[in-house]
Design a protein around this motif. Structure first.
Motif, PDB file in Angstrom:
ATOM      1  N   ALA A   6       1.291  12.805  17.121  1.00  0.00           N
ATOM      2  CA  ALA A   6       1.180  12.691  15.665  1.00  0.00           C
ATOM      3  C   ALA A   6       1.608  11.313  15.188  1.00  0.00           C
ATOM      4  N   GLU A   7       2.664  10.771  15.771  1.00  0.00           N
ATOM      5  CA  GLU A   7       3.107   9.422  15.410  1.00  0.00           C
ATOM      6  C   GLU A   7       2.008   8.403  15.663  1.00  0.00           C
ATOM      7  N   ARG A   8       1.346   8.525  16.821  1.00  0.00           N
ATOM      8  CA  ARG A   8       0.258   7.591  17.153  1.00  0.00           C
ATOM      9  C   ARG A   8      -0.898   7.723  16.167  1.00  0.00           C
ATOM     10  N   TYR A   9      -1.267   8.960  15.849  1.00  0.00           N
ATOM     11  CA  TYR A   9      -2.372   9.160  14.907  1.00  0.00           C
ATOM     12  C   TYR A   9      -2.042   8.602  13.531  1.00  0.00           C
ATOM     13  N   LEU A  10      -0.829   8.826  13.065  1.00  0.00           N
ATOM     14  CA  LEU A  10      -0.460   8.302  11.748  1.00  0.00           C
ATOM     15  C   LEU A  10      -0.543   6.785  11.716  1.00  0.00           C
ATOM     16  N   SER A  11      -0.168   6.145  12.810  1.00  0.00           N
ATOM     17  CA  SER A  11      -0.288   4.691  12.887  1.00  0.00           C
ATOM     18  C   SER A  11      -1.750   4.270  12.820  1.00  0.00           C
ATOM     19  N   VAL A  12      -2.610   5.010  13.522  1.00  0.00           N
ATOM     20  CA  VAL A  12      -4.049   4.700  13.485  1.00  0.00           C
ATOM     21  C   VAL A  12      -4.597   4.922  12.079  1.00  0.00           C
ATOM     22  N   PHE A  13      -4.161   5.993  11.409  1.00  0.00           N
ATOM     23  CA  PHE A  13      -4.637   6.257  10.052  1.00  0.00           C
ATOM     24  C   PHE A  13      -4.249   5.123   9.107  1.00  0.00           C
ATOM     25  N   MET A  68       0.846  -1.188   0.000  1.00  0.00           N
ATOM     26  CA  MET A  68       0.000   0.000   0.000  1.00  0.00           C
ATOM     27  C   MET A  68       0.887   1.246   0.000  1.00  0.00           C
ATOM     28  N   THR A  69       0.510   2.223  -0.819  1.00  0.00           N
ATOM     29  CA  THR A  69       1.291   3.458  -0.891  1.00  0.00           C
ATOM     30  C   THR A  69       1.207   4.227   0.419  1.00  0.00           C
ATOM     31  N   PRO A  70       2.207   5.062   0.729  1.00  0.00           N
ATOM     32  CA  PRO A  70       2.158   5.840   1.974  1.00  0.00           C
ATOM     33  C   PRO A  70       0.974   6.802   1.973  1.00  0.00           C
ATOM     34  N   LEU A  71       0.584   7.193   3.161  1.00  0.00           N
ATOM     35  CA  LEU A  71      -0.451   8.218   3.289  1.00  0.00           C
ATOM     36  C   LEU A  71      -0.007   9.486   2.574  1.00  0.00           C
ATOM     37  N   ARG A  72      -0.931  10.093   1.820  1.00  0.00           N
ATOM     38  CA  ARG A  72      -0.586  11.300   1.076  1.00  0.00           C
ATOM     39  C   ARG A  72      -1.411  12.506   1.513  1.00  0.00           C
ATOM     40  N   ARG A  73      -2.694  12.278   1.839  1.00  0.00           N
ATOM     41  CA  ARG A  73      -3.570  13.417   2.139  1.00  0.00           C
ATOM     42  C   ARG A  73      -4.454  13.076   3.336  1.00  0.00           C
ATOM     43  N   ILE A  74      -4.463  13.967   4.318  1.00  0.00           N
ATOM     44  CA  ILE A  74      -5.277  13.794   5.521  1.00  0.00           C
ATOM     45  C   ILE A  74      -6.118  15.051   5.719  1.00  0.00           C
ATOM     46  N   ALA A  75      -7.390  14.881   6.017  1.00  0.00           N
ATOM     47  CA  ALA A  75      -8.268  16.009   6.341  1.00  0.00           C
ATOM     48  C   ALA A  75      -8.765  15.854   7.775  1.00  0.00           C
ATOM     49  N   ILE A 133       0.732  16.770  12.597  1.00  0.00           N
ATOM     50  CA  ILE A 133       0.778  15.752  11.540  1.00  0.00           C
ATOM     51  C   ILE A 133       1.576  16.270  10.350  1.00  0.00           C
ATOM     52  N   SER A 134       1.383  17.546  10.011  1.00  0.00           N
ATOM     53  CA  SER A 134       2.116  18.132   8.886  1.00  0.00           C
ATOM     54  C   SER A 134       3.617  18.109   9.134  1.00  0.00           C
ATOM     55  N   ILE A 135       4.020  18.471  10.342  1.00  0.00           N
ATOM     56  CA  ILE A 135       5.450  18.526  10.674  1.00  0.00           C
ATOM     57  C   ILE A 135       6.070  17.135  10.686  1.00  0.00           C
ATOM     58  N   SER A 136       5.264  16.141  11.086  1.00  0.00           N
ATOM     59  CA  SER A 136       5.812  14.787  11.227  1.00  0.00           C
ATOM     60  C   SER A 136       6.200  14.174   9.888  1.00  0.00           C
ATOM     61  N   ARG A 137       5.502  14.584   8.807  1.00  0.00           N
ATOM     62  CA  ARG A 137       5.798  14.048   7.484  1.00  0.00           C
ATOM     63  C   ARG A 137       5.742  15.185   6.478  1.00  0.00           C
ATOM     64  N   GLN A 138       6.867  15.610   5.968  1.00  0.00           N
ATOM     65  CA  GLN A 138       6.908  16.761   5.070  1.00  0.00           C
ATOM     66  C   GLN A 138       6.179  16.494   3.754  1.00  0.00           C
ATOM     67  N   ASP A 139       6.076  15.227   3.339  1.00  0.00           N
ATOM     68  CA  ASP A 139       5.425  14.908   2.072  1.00  0.00           C
ATOM     69  C   ASP A 139       3.929  14.689   2.224  1.00  0.00           C
ATOM     70  N   GLY A 163     -11.445  14.907  -3.400  1.00  0.00           N
ATOM     71  CA  GLY A 163     -10.047  15.210  -3.098  1.00  0.00           C
ATOM     72  C   GLY A 163      -9.180  14.001  -2.871  1.00  0.00           C
ATOM     73  N   ARG A 164      -9.773  12.810  -2.911  1.00  0.00           N
ATOM     74  CA  ARG A 164      -9.021  11.560  -2.751  1.00  0.00           C
ATOM     75  C   ARG A 164      -8.155  11.568  -1.493  1.00  0.00           C
ATOM     76  N   PHE A 165      -8.735  12.015  -0.404  1.00  0.00           N
ATOM     77  CA  PHE A 165      -8.029  11.959   0.871  1.00  0.00           C
ATOM     78  C   PHE A 165      -7.910  10.504   1.315  1.00  0.00           C
ATOM     79  N   ASP A 166      -6.818  10.194   1.971  1.00  0.00           N
ATOM     80  CA  ASP A 166      -6.612   8.827   2.447  1.00  0.00           C
ATOM     81  C   ASP A 166      -7.442   8.544   3.688  1.00  0.00           C
TER      82      ASP A 166
END
Length: 761
Positions: free
Chosen positions: A369-376, A1-8, A31-37, A80-83
């Motif tokens: 933010a790390e925890r949330y990204l894991s949940v996402f 699976m591709t990495p997360l790209r867009r979060i709303a 969340i923005s700071i945790s992953r620049q892409d 918007g094809r948010f993940d």
């Protein structure tokens, strides 16, 4: 699976002055700071009559009372094809009863949702409970910030434990510092500073702390209490500054004007951190224990401040084991004594400060933010199946009459102290034929349905009566439910049919999930588990379907019941085997003929496919339901349920008569189930057409219901309506009505009031 790209993130947003706005903005930034892409944005809720100068991070704005904004927001997020979408939920920030407008948005999303509950009520109103349950149902994961939240979600709302994540409230990551430098900058040199910050409102207990100041000053004469925060906007809107003025009047009355300072502002982060840094003791004197989350507490604790607090839920957890001091609610003497103790004991105060700072390092926004990204990421893997099976949209979005009001007068007249009567002579209950568990199980399903927002729940007495009938129907000797009971309360059989047993299991499953009584939910779950084992040997496909509907609810509240999960797969597999052995290009069905309650079979497969993440179940359910709808649509385009005259015929088109309410109700439920997972608006149109059958859109153009009493005729003969109005018919109509009223609440733009055709004589 591709990495997360867009979060709303959906929630309030700065510069709106409130705690949820601060949290939403901080979470988005972390969340923005945790992953620049990673692209992030906010869908901001705007309260009535207000306008805010939102930053570019706010990509969409919803006026809380405007239904169309929720619909447009869902379209924006889908396009918007948010993940993942991360919803920040708090009662009071969404429009509608108990904030039900947010369900309009959630029902239209085609992407995974993670919901953060900032409040979890231990004693919700029926409307609040239903909204919470619907949000949980729409979410792949739910997040709370305290273990008490997990406990309440699990015990009160019956949320499976593996669906819940506990992630602490985030805090800024700043270096530990003593108060002196900040005191000098803010003009509080040589003062012992006690601080409270946040929006002012009566539940914060500021007046209790003010009353505690004289006793503190006796032991610490240089103490000053700083209250930083604007008055809550809702309070200002309704009462002006009366509350703040009452606090200031109390200060003057006590003669402590030089020792209590009010800063009437909604502080930005830099200012807030300076004020926290300068305090010696932070205090949260809240008056209500049901405070699941306190951002002010988290921030102060995270900057290493000794905290004195009342024992609301968040404080009890965060300040346990000597990390802070807890005092009784509303007890000015206790608060004053504990604060004075800390201010006069430098060693203890400084030790508590260092411990708080050390304990809070895992709460920094970076860690959160790390925890949330894991949940996402997990949410993407666990996202419910969506099958957009065809692009053909042959039916338009339904713009149907608003469903009638919920009237239960006739239903009540059909009940006595035993339960619901089977039959009626015209509208008069017919005692001759007594009662059956089939109809009382349906009545228990209705009681669960009426716990939805906007409906008036059945009385506790009536609901318990239906439950008691089901309990009495259970025969421990045969381990099956009896069905028919005479008016003299004598059972007419030792066990009922397989279908009546399956339908009763269905009602028990729903009661275990949706009954308002915790004790009755436990009863229903226990009896369901007891009655399930014998049903594994049943041979009726409809019994399998009813049991699967019950298992869909039961497994949600008993996720650790491995046996129930095995039975669910077994029953769904049997239905799929039936479909595979009978299906041909022009006969997409489970049996050689059509009978009653037909739509419940595909509905059961659809729900099971979603719950178990089994695409073949879902595809089989949608495929067979589409075919069934071709058989239940007249050449004139209205709904024509399978008539009883054709029951038992092999592979023949259904007969037109007699038509019965049970078919319309099953079809409404199945089509709306399909719509929720398929996303095709045609399913809503088909459900609306099926409900129109009750109102007169049928072969005889005769309305079957009396909108004033809620009674329903027993069906359509070739030349007339059946004028009797029995128990099955009224419950079927009310169940269908409840479904359509819920649809209208989440899709109000699709309905417009028109007159209901009068019941002909």
């Amino acid at each position: 699976m591709t990495p997360l790209r867009r979060i709303a993130v959906i929630g309030n947003s700065l510069p709106r002055p409130c705690g949820i706005a601060t949290y939403t903005t901080d979470l988005k930034n972390a969340i923005s700071i945790s992953r620049q892409d990673l692209e992030t944005c906010i869908v901001a809720m705007t309260d009535r009559g207000q306008a805010y100068d939102y930053p570019p991070a706010v990509a969409f704005q919803i006026k809380d009372g405007n239904i169309e904004d929720y619909i447009r927001a869902a379209d924006f997020l889908n396009a918007g094809r948010f993940d993942t979408v991360c919803l920040q939920h708090e009662f009071g920030i969404f429009g509608g009863e108990a904030g039900a407008h947010i369900l309009v948005l959630l029902s239209r999303l085609a992407l995974p949702v993670v919901t953060t509950f900032h409040t979890v009520l231990a004693d919700p109103t029926p409307a609040q409970r239903t909204v919470m349950e619907r949000i949980v149902e729409a979410s792949v994961k739910v997040v709370v910030m305290a273990h008490k939240g997990r406990e309440l979600l699990r015990d009160i709302y019956l949320v499976p434990d593996d669906k819940i994540e506990v992630i602490a409230h985030g805090i800024p990551d700043v270096a530990f510092a003593t108060p002196d430098a900040a005191k000098a900058k803010l003009g509080f040199e040589q003062k012992s500073v006690i601080l409270t910050f946040g929006l002012l409102s009566p539940n914060k207990g500021i007046e209790v702390m003010i009353d505690a100041m004289p006793s503190i000053l006796k032991r610490c004469a240089n103490a000053v209490y700083v209250v930083l925060g604007a008055t809550h906007p809702n309070l200002v809107r309704n009462q002006g500054e009366a509350y703040r003025e009452s606090l200031m009047a109390r200060v003057r009355e006590l003669g402590i004007d030089d020792h209590v300072v009010f800063f009437d502002r909604f502080a930005d982060l830099a200012t807030l951190l300076e004020f926290i840094s300068m305090c010696d003791v932070y205090v949260t004197p809240y008056l209500n224990e049901a405070q699941m989350t306190s951002g002010t507490l988290a921030y102060s604790f995270g900057l290493g401040k000794p905290v004195v607090s009342t024992p609301y839920w968040h404080a009890r957890e965060l300040l346990a084991d000597g990390c802070g001091v807890l005092v009784p609610f509303g007890d000015a003497a206790a608060i004053g004594n504990e604060i004075a103790n800390l201010l006069t004991d430098d060693v203890r105060r400084q030790a508590m400060s260092r411990r708080a700072y050390a304990e809070s390092r895992m709460m920094t926004w970076e860690r959160v933010a790390e925890r949330y990204l894991s949940v996402f990421e997990n949410a993407r893997h666990g996202h419910r199946l969506k099958v957009f099976a065809r692009a053909d949209r042959s039916l338009p979005e339904p713009r149907s009459p608003a469903p009638p009001d919920m009237q239960i007068g006739h239903f009540l007249s059909m009940c006595d102290d035993v339960g619901l009567f089977q039959h009626a002579v015209l509208s008069v209950p017919d005692r001759v034929h007594g009662y059956c568990v089939d109809d009382n199980a349906r009545a228990l399903l209705l009681a669960c349905a009426l716990n939805s927002p906007g409906e008036q729940p059945l009385s506790e007495l009536l609901t318990s009566r239906f439950a008691a009938f089901v309990q009495h129907a259970w025969n421990p000797d045969t381990r099956q439910f009896r069905n028919f009971m005479g008016f003299n309360r004598t059972w007419l059989e030792d066990k009922g049919s397989e279908d009546s047993h399956g339908r009763t299991l269905w009602a028990l499953g729903e009661a275990a999930r949706k009954d308002t009584s915790p004790a009755r939910r436990l009863w229903a779950a226990a009896l369901f588990a007891q009655a399930l084992s014998v049903a594994e040997s049943f041979r009726s496909p409809r019994a399998w379907a009813f049991m699967l509907l019950g298992l869909d609810a039961y497994c949600a509240v008993a996720p650790d019941d491995i046996h129930a999960k095995e039975v669910r797969h077994s029953l769904a597999g049997r239905l799929m085997s039936c479909l595979a052995s009978v299906e041909t290009p022009d006969w997409v069905w489970f049996e050689e003929g059509l009978a009653y309650d037909n739509a419940r079979l595909p509905q059961a497969l659809i729900l099971t496919g979603v719950a178990t993440q089994t695409p073949q179940y879902l595809d089989g359910g949608l495929r067979s339901l589409r075919w069934l709808m071709t058989q239940q649509t007249s050449s004139a385009g209205h709904f024509r349920p399978v008539g009883t005259a054709g029951f038992g015929e092999l592979r023949q088109p259904p007969h037109a008569f007699d038509q019965q309410p049970v078919e319309a109700t099953a079809t409404i439920a199945a089509c709306l189930t399909a719509w929720r997972v398929d996303g095709d608006a045609e399913w809503k149109a088909l459900a609306t057409r099926a409900f129109g059958w009750f109102l007169g859109s049928n072969d005889l153009s005769v309305a079957l219901v009396d909108p004033l009493t809620g009674s329903c005729r027993d069906g359509l003969h070739p030349d007339r309506a059946n004028e009797n109005r029995g128990g099955e018919s009224v419950v079927c109509y009310l169940l269908g009505l409840a479904e359509m009223r819920q649809l209208a609440r989440v899709n109000p733009i699709l309905t417009r009031p028109t007159a209901l055709r009068a019941v002909s004589a």
